[in-house]
Design a protein around this motif. Structure first.
Motif, PDB file in Angstrom:
ATOM      1  N   LYS A 124       0.811  -1.216   0.000  1.00 45.28           N
ATOM      2  CA  LYS A 124       0.000   0.000   0.000  1.00 45.28           C
ATOM      3  C   LYS A 124       0.851   1.275   0.000  1.00 45.28           C
ATOM      4  O   LYS A 124       0.562   2.227  -0.739  1.00 45.28           O
ATOM      5  CB  LYS A 124      -0.940  -0.017   1.200  1.00 45.28           C
ATOM      6  N   THR A 125       1.879   1.309   0.824  1.00 41.99           N
ATOM      7  CA  THR A 125       2.710   2.512   0.925  1.00 41.99           C
ATOM      8  C   THR A 125       3.408   2.819  -0.387  1.00 41.99           C
ATOM      9  O   THR A 125       3.376   3.960  -0.869  1.00 41.99           O
ATOM     10  CB  THR A 125       3.769   2.351   2.040  1.00 41.99           C
ATOM     11  N   ARG A 126       4.008   1.798  -0.997  1.00 43.47           N
ATOM     12  CA  ARG A 126       4.733   1.997  -2.256  1.00 43.47           C
ATOM     13  C   ARG A 126       3.786   2.420  -3.384  1.00 43.47           C
ATOM     14  O   ARG A 126       4.092   3.308  -4.170  1.00 43.47           O
ATOM     15  CB  ARG A 126       5.471   0.715  -2.647  1.00 43.47           C
ATOM     16  N   ARG A 179       6.700   0.671  -9.399  1.00 46.93           N
ATOM     17  CA  ARG A 179       7.668  -0.415  -9.561  1.00 46.93           C
ATOM     18  C   ARG A 179       8.658  -0.410  -8.413  1.00 46.93           C
ATOM     19  O   ARG A 179       9.077   0.657  -7.964  1.00 46.93           O
ATOM     20  CB  ARG A 179       8.410  -0.265 -10.892  1.00 46.93           C
ATOM     21  N   PHE A 180       9.070  -1.602  -7.979  1.00 43.44           N
ATOM     22  CA  PHE A 180      10.030  -1.700  -6.886  1.00 43.44           C
ATOM     23  C   PHE A 180      10.725  -3.054  -6.934  1.00 43.44           C
ATOM     24  O   PHE A 180      10.261  -3.994  -7.596  1.00 43.44           O
ATOM     25  CB  PHE A 180       9.350  -1.480  -5.528  1.00 43.44           C
ATOM     26  N   GLY A 181      11.833  -3.169  -6.245  1.00 39.80           N
ATOM     27  CA  GLY A 181      12.647  -4.378  -6.278  1.00 39.80           C
ATOM     28  C   GLY A 181      12.014  -5.542  -5.542  1.00 39.80           C
ATOM     29  O   GLY A 181      11.297  -5.367  -4.561  1.00 39.80           O
ATOM     30  N   CYS A 182      12.336  -6.753  -6.027  1.00 32.40           N
ATOM     31  CA  CYS A 182      11.858  -7.964  -5.357  1.00 32.40           C
ATOM     32  C   CYS A 182      12.977  -9.003  -5.274  1.00 32.40           C
ATOM     33  O   CYS A 182      12.728 -10.194  -5.165  1.00 32.40           O
ATOM     34  CB  CYS A 182      10.651  -8.545  -6.089  1.00 32.40           C
ATOM     35  N   GLY A 224       5.735  -4.899  -9.807  1.00 28.92           N
ATOM     36  CA  GLY A 224       5.008  -3.647  -9.797  1.00 28.92           C
ATOM     37  C   GLY A 224       3.547  -3.791 -10.159  1.00 28.92           C
ATOM     38  O   GLY A 224       3.063  -4.862 -10.534  1.00 28.92           O
ATOM     39  N   PHE A 225       2.857  -2.665 -10.024  1.00 28.98           N
ATOM     40  CA  PHE A 225       1.442  -2.571 -10.336  1.00 28.98           C
ATOM     41  C   PHE A 225       1.206  -1.310 -11.156  1.00 28.98           C
ATOM     42  O   PHE A 225       2.080  -0.445 -11.256  1.00 28.98           O
ATOM     43  CB  PHE A 225       0.621  -2.487  -9.041  1.00 28.98           C
ATOM     44  N   MET A 226       0.022  -1.220 -11.735  1.00 33.55           N
ATOM     45  CA  MET A 226      -0.371   0.020 -12.390  1.00 33.55           C
ATOM     46  C   MET A 226      -1.785   0.361 -11.952  1.00 33.55           C
ATOM     47  O   MET A 226      -2.605  -0.538 -11.688  1.00 33.55           O
ATOM     48  CB  MET A 226      -0.259  -0.091 -13.904  1.00 33.55           C
ATOM     49  N   VAL A 227      -2.042   1.659 -11.845  1.00 39.18           N
ATOM     50  CA  VAL A 227      -3.341   2.129 -11.373  1.00 39.18           C
ATOM     51  C   VAL A 227      -3.971   2.980 -12.467  1.00 39.18           C
ATOM     52  O   VAL A 227      -3.335   3.899 -13.005  1.00 39.18           O
ATOM     53  CB  VAL A 227      -3.190   2.951 -10.078  1.00 39.18           C
TER      54      VAL A 227
END
Length: 205
Positions: free
Chosen positions: A96-98, A118-121, A128-131
């Motif tokens: 949620k924060t990211r 987008r962020f590291g995993c 990542g996600f898109m809104v």
């Protein structure tokens, strides 16, 4: 005694004149002034560079070969953002924060209406996600481990007005000159990504 003094004075005058003549040489005159010394610039002819040459340090941008314009959209990106609809993807609340930070600070950057988060995993992985700014609904991006590679040249490449999404540009080995693409096309009607296997469909001719 007077003769010895005369000889010494004569000797000093002779050597002094010789030294003065060296300092007054025309070449030295130019060095005594404010002289700017420029170095010679050697321009490398890249027209004959062998791409397989490991000593070739020329930067290559593989993303320039992608034809995003083929899948371009006419609509202008929306400047108004709907609130994020967490009910559309409950599992996304774990990030949620990211997602909130990215949605708040980033502009639309994909398919005309989507803000990306987008962020590291992992070491060689991003997720990542898109809104959708129109209704706040959240969707997965085709990233993660299944769309990553050990030797990635670039990742998560897209354009604001195109439906084409390049998850990764990969090499088999670090020294390889050939790359392969993990490409997807966003289907706006079905709200899903479809993999594109044939590179001829999205690479420039």
């Amino acid at each position: 005694m007077k003769i010895n003094k005369a000889i010494i004075i004569l000797t000093l005058c002779v050597f002094g004149c010789k030294n003065k003549s060296k300092l007054d040489h025309p070449l030295n005159d130019s060095l005594k002034k404010d002289t700017v010394i420029t170095s010679t610039t050697i321009v490398k002819d890249t027209s004959t560079i062998d791409p397989s040459d490991s000593n070739n340090n020329e930067e290559i941008y593989h993303a320039d070969s992608v034809n995003f314009e083929k899948f371009a959209l006419d609509a202008k990106p929306s400047t108004v953002k709907a609130p994020i609809d967490w009910s559309s993807y409950p599992e996304a609340k774990d990030f949620k924060t990211r997602i909130t930070e990215a949605y708040t600070s980033n502009e639309v950057s994909f398919a005309g209406n989507y803000v990306l988060a987008r962020f590291g995993c992992g070491a060689s992985c991003i997720m990542g996600f898109m809104v959708d700014v129109r209704d706040g609904k959240i969707y997965d991006l085709p990233l993660g481990e299944e769309n990553s590679c050990s030797f990635a040249e670039d990742r998560a490449i897209c354009k604001t007005n195109s439906r084409l999404f390049i998850s990764s540009i990969c090499k088999e080995k670090p020294e390889s000159t050939k790359v392969y693409y993990l490409a997807y096309l966003w289907n706006e009607d079905k709200k899903e990504f479809n993999s594109i296997k044939n590179e001829d469909e999205f690479l420039k001719k």
